[in-house]
Design a protein around this motif. Sequence first.
Motif, short mmCIF file in Angstrom:
data_model
loop_
_atom_site.label_atom_id
_atom_site.label_comp_id
_atom_site.label_asym_id
_atom_site.label_seq_id
_atom_site.Cartn_x
_atom_site.Cartn_y
_atom_site.Cartn_z
N PRO A 1 0.84 -1.19 0.00
CA PRO A 1 0.00 0.00 0.00
C PRO A 1 0.88 1.25 0.00
CG PRO A 1 0.18 -0.86 2.21
CD PRO A 1 0.94 -1.81 1.33
N PRO A 2 0.29 2.42 -0.04
CA PRO A 2 1.10 3.66 -0.06
C PRO A 2 2.11 3.75 1.08
CG PRO A 2 -1.17 4.16 -0.60
CD PRO A 2 -1.15 2.71 -0.22
N GLU A 3 1.79 3.18 2.24
CA GLU A 3 2.70 3.29 3.39
C GLU A 3 3.98 2.47 3.21
OE1 GLU A 3 -1.14 4.71 4.18
OE2 GLU A 3 -0.58 2.66 3.55
N LYS A 4 3.97 1.53 2.27
CA LYS A 4 5.17 0.71 2.04
C LYS A 4 5.79 0.97 0.67
CE LYS A 4 4.11 -2.95 5.33
NZ LYS A 4 5.08 -2.40 6.30
N ALA A 5 5.27 1.98 -0.04
CA ALA A 5 5.82 2.33 -1.34
C ALA A 5 7.15 3.06 -1.16
CB ALA A 5 4.84 3.20 -2.12
N PHE A 6 7.98 2.95 -2.17
CA PHE A 6 9.29 3.61 -2.06
C PHE A 6 9.14 5.11 -2.19
CE2 PHE A 6 9.08 3.97 -6.51
CZ PHE A 6 10.23 4.51 -7.09
N LEU B 1 -5.55 4.80 -16.66
CA LEU B 1 -5.63 3.80 -17.71
C LEU B 1 -5.67 2.38 -17.16
CD1 LEU B 1 -3.02 5.31 -20.21
CD2 LEU B 1 -5.52 5.47 -20.33
N ASP B 2 -5.33 2.22 -15.89
CA ASP B 2 -5.28 0.89 -15.28
C ASP B 2 -6.59 0.65 -14.53
OD1 ASP B 2 -4.75 -1.45 -13.90
OD2 ASP B 2 -2.70 -0.89 -13.40
N SER B 3 -7.36 -0.30 -15.01
CA SER B 3 -8.67 -0.56 -14.41
C SER B 3 -8.56 -1.04 -12.96
CB SER B 3 -9.44 -1.60 -15.24
OG SER B 3 -8.73 -2.83 -15.28
N ARG B 4 -7.39 -1.54 -12.57
CA ARG B 4 -7.25 -2.07 -11.22
C ARG B 4 -7.35 -0.96 -10.15
NH1 ARG B 4 -1.90 -5.55 -12.55
NH2 ARG B 4 -1.52 -3.60 -13.68
N VAL B 5 -7.14 0.29 -10.53
CA VAL B 5 -7.22 1.37 -9.55
C VAL B 5 -8.67 1.72 -9.22
CG1 VAL B 5 -5.05 2.31 -10.38
CG2 VAL B 5 -7.19 3.30 -11.20
N LYS B 6 -9.61 1.12 -9.95
CA LYS B 6 -11.03 1.37 -9.68
C LYS B 6 -11.56 0.49 -8.56
CE LYS B 6 -11.78 2.72 -14.49
NZ LYS B 6 -12.49 2.41 -15.77
N LYS C 1 -11.24 -0.93 -2.79
CA LYS C 1 -10.27 -1.04 -1.70
C LYS C 1 -9.11 -0.05 -1.84
CE LYS C 1 -9.88 -5.52 -2.37
NZ LYS C 1 -9.43 -6.95 -2.27
N VAL C 2 -8.97 0.57 -3.01
CA VAL C 2 -7.86 1.51 -3.19
C VAL C 2 -8.36 2.93 -3.43
CG1 VAL C 2 -6.37 -0.31 -4.07
CG2 VAL C 2 -7.67 1.08 -5.68
N ALA C 3 -9.61 3.17 -3.08
CA ALA C 3 -10.19 4.48 -3.35
C ALA C 3 -9.43 5.61 -2.66
CB ALA C 3 -11.66 4.50 -2.90
N ASP C 4 -8.82 5.31 -1.49
CA ASP C 4 -8.13 6.36 -0.76
C ASP C 4 -6.61 6.31 -0.93
OD1 ASP C 4 -7.68 4.03 0.61
OD2 ASP C 4 -7.93 4.92 2.60
N ASP D 1 4.53 7.19 -6.92
CA ASP D 1 3.48 6.33 -7.48
C ASP D 1 3.98 5.63 -8.74
OD1 ASP D 1 3.52 8.36 -9.35
OD2 ASP D 1 1.33 8.48 -9.54
N VAL D 2 5.31 5.61 -8.95
CA VAL D 2 5.85 4.85 -10.08
C VAL D 2 5.45 3.39 -9.93
CG1 VAL D 2 7.95 4.09 -11.24
CG2 VAL D 2 7.77 6.42 -10.40
N GLY D 3 5.02 2.79 -11.03
CA GLY D 3 4.51 1.43 -10.95
C GLY D 3 5.51 0.38 -11.37
N VAL D 4 5.24 -0.85 -10.93
CA VAL D 4 5.98 -2.01 -11.40
C VAL D 4 5.75 -2.11 -12.91
CG1 VAL D 4 6.19 -4.52 -11.25
CG2 VAL D 4 5.68 -3.18 -9.20
N LEU D 5 6.80 -2.26 -13.67
CA LEU D 5 6.71 -2.24 -15.13
C LEU D 5 6.05 -3.52 -15.64
CD1 LEU D 5 10.26 -0.83 -15.85
CD2 LEU D 5 8.10 0.41 -16.02
N GLY D 6 4.83 -3.39 -16.11
CA GLY D 6 4.14 -4.57 -16.63
C GLY D 6 3.70 -5.54 -15.55
N GLY D 7 3.55 -5.05 -14.34
CA GLY D 7 3.20 -5.94 -13.24
C GLY D 7 1.82 -6.54 -13.40
N ALA D 8 1.73 -7.87 -13.29
CA ALA D 8 0.45 -8.56 -13.28
C ALA D 8 0.02 -8.78 -11.84
CB ALA D 8 0.57 -9.89 -14.01
N GLY D 9 -1.28 -8.93 -11.63
CA GLY D 9 -1.80 -9.17 -10.30
C GLY D 9 -2.93 -8.24 -9.97
N ARG D 10 -3.61 -8.55 -8.89
CA ARG D 10 -4.74 -7.73 -8.47
C ARG D 10 -4.23 -6.50 -7.72
NH1 ARG D 10 -8.62 -12.65 -6.17
NH2 ARG D 10 -8.69 -13.84 -8.14
N GLY D 11 -4.98 -5.43 -7.86
CA GLY D 11 -4.63 -4.20 -7.15
C GLY D 11 -3.58 -3.39 -7.88
#
Length: 953
Positions: free
Chosen positions: A135-140, A175-180, A183-186, A271-281
């Motif tokens: 989650p955001p609290e453990k992001a780099f 563009l990433d539907s997983r952000v909808k 559980k990640v609204a906040d 908020d940089v993302g894992v490049l091509g990361g698969a998975g929920r969330g």
Amino acid sequence: MNSRVIGGLLAATAMLATAVTTGWAQNLEDGFKAPAVEARPRLRWWWPGDAVTDEELTREVRLMADHGFGGAEVASFTPNFLTLTPEERVAVNNYGEPTFFAHLRTAGEAAKAAGLTLDYTLGSSWPSGGGFAIPPEKAFTELSMARTEVKGGQPGPVKVTVPKRTRRLGALNFLDSRVKDPKVADWRKRLDARARTVAVVAMKGSAPDLVKRAGTMGLTISPWSDVVTSGTLDPASRIVLTDRLREDGTLDWTPPTGDWQVFVFRQYASDVGVLGGAGRGPQLILDHMDPTAFAAHAARVGNPLGKKPTGLRSTFVDSLELMQDIQWGPQLLEEFRKRRGYDLTPYLPFVVQPGWMQAWDEHYSPPYFDTSGSDLAERVRADYRRTVSDMMFAGFIEPFVAWNHAHGLKAKFQAHGGAFDIIRGYGLADIPETEDLPHGGDPLFMRFARSAAHLYGRPIISAESFAWKDRPYDVTPEEMRRRADTILSGGVNSIIMHGMNYRFHADDWPGWHAFQPSPFALGFSGPINETNPVWPGMKTLAGYIGRLQSVLQAGEAVVPVAYFYGRYGYYVGIEDDGAGKQAAEKAFLANGYDFDRINPDSIAQAKVEGRQLVSKGGQRYSVLVLPPIDGIRANTAEAIAVFAKSGLPVIFTDRAPSRDEGLAGAKARDARVRKAVAAAIKAGAKVVPAIDVPKAIRAASVPANIAFEGDASDLVFVQRLVGGRTATFLHNRADAARNVSISLPGVGGVTRWNAMDGSISAQSADAVGGETRVPLTLTAGESALLILDPKTQPQTVAAPVVVGSVDLPTSGWSLSVKGHVMRKPFARDFGSVSLKDWREVPELARFAGEASYSRSFAIDPAWLAAGTKVTLDLGQVHDMATVTVNGRTLQPVIAAPFRVDLTQALKPGANALTVVIANVLQNGMINPSDMVYKKLTPVPAGWVGPARLEAHK
């Protein structure tokens, strides 16, 4: 070489020989003929998330085994630029769910049944992170800086610029539907909540002169511009004003007279993302300085495997590629104070240096700010980088290794691309892994991983291999073979071929390719699977690599030179202010000396025995060379002084270090460095101009691996001692032939081992002054594996004599083809044709596939006599050929010279000949009406010839 040098080498190699097992010594030929599984190359195996089936996974594992591979490295990520059905998207994002681990277990069981092993990427794609576990609290986090120039003498307050988060296409993009997911609204608010102002610092000084930034289509990799001339700051004027900054950017401060630079440093969770990361969330990158973040990540993507999972050898972390404005962690200031002994806050403006471990574009630039007449800024940067390194090890690398060991697995790690001591990073892993993407396969860069393996006692050095940028479909087997030689000459002994794609969307030929072209870029090389017409040649290539690796994994490496490296991270040019000449390393090899880079951590754990430096991992070095540096840790300098007193030759290039690296306690630490250097020189250490270092090494009676006569430029080599025999692998990286004589230490017979077919033949050599001299011609890109055996004698080998030849006609060949044109199936019987490049044939100009050329021929009956060898020289081939004579299919030929031994297949009278030519995918992918595939350009294809039969005795 004189007798003293020879005696020194023989004594050293005798000590190494005691460490070689009898099995290796007895079975070197057997291993070369039939490489063991560990010696075979492996594949990077791309999975489309969890959109896989047990049946297909099992089939593909068997396919790997059938083609001579030792296993694969599972890399699961989101397919790029494919239209997925809703069901496929769900399946892709089941990565990390129970179904995924069930599929991974199936693959592992299939691997075990086939005698193979798998490595598993610990997380989808890279950098590590992703899912609800991060989650955001453990992001780099990153530190951002803004600068405001202020004229003093005017009453405050003053308005200053406050840095904003650098905008990148992040994990929370729309563009990433997983952000909808509710559980990640906040999550965006929680990311923003981690923002805080770390410091506001003012110093008198001038601004830097910056290079004008080029546009990048709105994509920000780094916010920094390169520097033409650094700004100059007066550290004595520093003022910390953090508590005077208002939310609106107003600074409650009246600047004194002078020109001031005011800096605002603000921490952001990225908020940089894992490049091509698969998975929920969402796919946030974890904080690599926080061990709890790694633990949360491992609990999601690793713990479900259980302990000692079937068929898995290791888990793997790819190169880190962390995009941060300034490398940072929330606890960095506190850790810096503990570790370095002072507060970094007032010196933060000095740490900014563009290009230093910048993700994807590491390069040299002067720092934004320096000091005039002192080295304070350089000392601060050294302390900062060392602290970043320490925190990366404590937060990520050490927990990763420990997790693997606790689960009965090995840790495999690419340490390059990280802002830390990369030699130690490689060395802590059980399997250090490098890659060939930098500079098209740089064997000097690859020696970092090899060095770590030697220093820390790691027998396997792997490399992510065959990655060509902007060449998704046109890499030929011959280029792969040549690149393999480059990689192996860099010290690697376990090639990971990039890569095999799980069969996905196969109906849309050639199916999913993990790095296929897009509207934005042409991608990377591949695919190495059945959809590529040259796939049948991969068994030949795997055999070639496996044979070489079977020798290069045996015995002990012979590396005379330990070359000091005290930096953090690496890019070509990091040691010579961007020149990138690698002059010292090239000089070592040109003068016949192989070398390892040695870091301060390894020096602290090394000892001297018999005038040789012995690493923790048992590697022996006959000389320690330091590059031109001013600063070195005091304890490292003191260890070097002890080495010199113990009889180890030590050479300082151009100048000896004169101070400690860091700032705290500088006076006392600098004195320790000067005292240690003086003691080393008194004990025999030399200060030598760079141009004379090889001469000084010889003068110290350090035996070379090889002595060259002739033009040895672009020749790279590695050498091993195996059961008393010396194995030398040389590679000609040049695009022109090299005719040289090489002298190997000691006297013995020499054989040349042909890894393409497993044959071993005598090599002409003669004894000269206690050495064995070998005349050698290497064509462009050619390599040679030579084995010197002191139990035999050198001999002169007569060259084969051509006793007859016949030119086969270029016309009159029957031709039928099957493959694809513009990605659509295509098959045709052309009847009688002439040999020519397919680009000259309208129907084949956009063809990729297999073409079968047939005719019959007769030969002189005398050619069938015993002792006569008959070969078919195919001439120019694009890109591989499989020859069948009288129904007997011979091993595919994948590289020049395209010659085939027909001797055992011939018969009296008429002989039926079929030559199947396969080309790479490129031409069949070109489509002028497609916005992506119209960017591809035609490449040579087909069989040009001329073909020639020759008889040799």
